[in-house]
Design a protein around this motif. Sequence first.
Motif, PDB file in Angstrom:
ATOM      1  N   SER A 162      -3.218  15.777   0.599  1.00  0.00           N
ATOM      2  CA  SER A 162      -3.763  14.576   1.251  1.00  0.00           C
ATOM      3  C   SER A 162      -2.866  13.362   1.004  1.00  0.00           C
ATOM      4  N   LEU A 163      -2.434  13.200  -0.225  1.00  0.00           N
ATOM      5  CA  LEU A 163      -1.541  12.079  -0.542  1.00  0.00           C
ATOM      6  C   LEU A 163      -0.195  12.219   0.165  1.00  0.00           C
ATOM      7  N   PHE A 164       0.293  13.444   0.292  1.00  0.00           N
ATOM      8  CA  PHE A 164       1.540  13.712   0.989  1.00  0.00           C
ATOM      9  C   PHE A 164       1.430  13.267   2.449  1.00  0.00           C
ATOM     10  N   LEU A 165       0.354  13.671   3.117  1.00  0.00           N
ATOM     11  CA  LEU A 165       0.155  13.278   4.517  1.00  0.00           C
ATOM     12  C   LEU A 165      -0.032  11.771   4.647  1.00  0.00           C
ATOM     13  N   LEU A 166      -0.788  11.184   3.755  1.00  0.00           N
ATOM     14  CA  LEU A 166      -0.988   9.743   3.779  1.00  0.00           C
ATOM     15  C   LEU A 166       0.343   9.015   3.592  1.00  0.00           C
ATOM     16  N   PHE A 167       1.189   9.524   2.710  1.00  0.00           N
ATOM     17  CA  PHE A 167       2.506   8.941   2.489  1.00  0.00           C
ATOM     18  C   PHE A 167       3.360   9.035   3.759  1.00  0.00           C
ATOM     19  N   LEU A 168       3.345  10.192   4.410  1.00  0.00           N
ATOM     20  CA  LEU A 168       4.125  10.359   5.636  1.00  0.00           C
ATOM     21  C   LEU A 168       3.695   9.368   6.713  1.00  0.00           C
ATOM     22  N   PHE A 169       2.397   9.302   6.958  1.00  0.00           N
ATOM     23  CA  PHE A 169       1.890   8.394   7.995  1.00  0.00           C
ATOM     24  C   PHE A 169       2.138   6.933   7.637  1.00  0.00           C
ATOM     25  N   SER A 170       1.967   6.595   6.374  1.00  0.00           N
ATOM     26  CA  SER A 170       2.199   5.215   5.938  1.00  0.00           C
ATOM     27  C   SER A 170       3.672   4.844   6.056  1.00  0.00           C
ATOM     28  N   ARG A 174       0.835  -1.207   0.000  1.00  0.00           N
ATOM     29  CA  ARG A 174       0.000   0.000   0.000  1.00  0.00           C
ATOM     30  C   ARG A 174       0.869   1.257   0.000  1.00  0.00           C
ATOM     31  N   LEU A 175       1.987   1.225   0.725  1.00  0.00           N
ATOM     32  CA  LEU A 175       2.908   2.367   0.727  1.00  0.00           C
ATOM     33  C   LEU A 175       3.454   2.602  -0.681  1.00  0.00           C
ATOM     34  N   ALA A 208       2.999   5.966  -2.701  1.00  0.00           N
ATOM     35  CA  ALA A 208       4.190   6.663  -3.203  1.00  0.00           C
ATOM     36  C   ALA A 208       4.029   6.990  -4.682  1.00  0.00           C
ATOM     37  N   LEU A 209       3.521   6.049  -5.448  1.00  0.00           N
ATOM     38  CA  LEU A 209       3.297   6.279  -6.872  1.00  0.00           C
ATOM     39  C   LEU A 209       2.304   7.423  -7.094  1.00  0.00           C
ATOM     40  N   LEU A 210       1.185   7.377  -6.389  1.00  0.00           N
ATOM     41  CA  LEU A 210       0.160   8.413  -6.542  1.00  0.00           C
ATOM     42  C   LEU A 210       0.665   9.773  -6.073  1.00  0.00           C
ATOM     43  N   VAL A 260      13.154   7.684   2.823  1.00  0.00           N
ATOM     44  CA  VAL A 260      11.811   7.522   2.271  1.00  0.00           C
ATOM     45  C   VAL A 260      11.001   8.792   2.501  1.00  0.00           C
ATOM     46  N   LEU A 261      11.123   9.385   3.691  1.00  0.00           N
ATOM     47  CA  LEU A 261      10.393  10.621   3.981  1.00  0.00           C
ATOM     48  C   LEU A 261      10.869  11.774   3.091  1.00  0.00           C
ATOM     49  N   LEU A 262      12.153  11.871   2.862  1.00  0.00           N
ATOM     50  CA  LEU A 262      12.693  12.933   2.021  1.00  0.00           C
ATOM     51  C   LEU A 262      12.242  12.783   0.567  1.00  0.00           C
ATOM     52  N   ALA A 263      12.048  11.568   0.141  1.00  0.00           N
ATOM     53  CA  ALA A 263      11.702  11.302  -1.261  1.00  0.00           C
ATOM     54  C   ALA A 263      10.430  12.004  -1.706  1.00  0.00           C
ATOM     55  N   CYS A 264       9.472  12.153  -0.807  1.00  0.00           N
ATOM     56  CA  CYS A 264       8.200  12.749  -1.220  1.00  0.00           C
ATOM     57  C   CYS A 264       8.308  14.258  -1.411  1.00  0.00           C
ATOM     58  N   MET A 265       9.441  14.836  -1.085  1.00  0.00           N
ATOM     59  CA  MET A 265       9.618  16.276  -1.253  1.00  0.00           C
ATOM     60  C   MET A 265      10.421  16.624  -2.507  1.00  0.00           C
ATOM     61  N   ILE A 266      10.903  15.609  -3.195  1.00  0.00           N
ATOM     62  CA  ILE A 266      11.737  15.806  -4.375  1.00  0.00           C
ATOM     63  C   ILE A 266      11.012  15.230  -5.594  1.00  0.00           C
ATOM     64  N   PRO A 267      10.881  16.019  -6.665  1.00  0.00           N
ATOM     65  CA  PRO A 267      10.253  15.454  -7.860  1.00  0.00           C
ATOM     66  C   PRO A 267      10.982  14.176  -8.303  1.00  0.00           C
TER      67      PRO A 267
END
Length: 100
Positions: free
Chosen positions: A52-60, A11-12, A16-18, A79-86
Amino acid sequence: MIHLFKTKTGRLRIIALLEGISLLVLIFVAVPLKYGFHDPSLVKMMGPVHGSLFLLFLFSTLSVGVEQGWKFKETTWKVLLACMIPFGTFYIDRNILRRL
């Protein structure tokens, strides 16, 4: 693809993809439309979706990290840093999450 829904890690990976796609749409489509063509409608739509997806990614990520026993200094922060970089979530999926 159905098998990914069966585990928290799967699910993570989907989240992450979305999240990665939503960030790319926001940065490379919505923001240029807003400032180049004075059309903020896509930013108004994608902003909350991405948030919303960003927060869901962080919590997941934190949930999977605890479940898998990740060491923060070795895996979780990457993994947490990845969601902040294109393109970051795509890289993390290929190099860390897929292996789990």
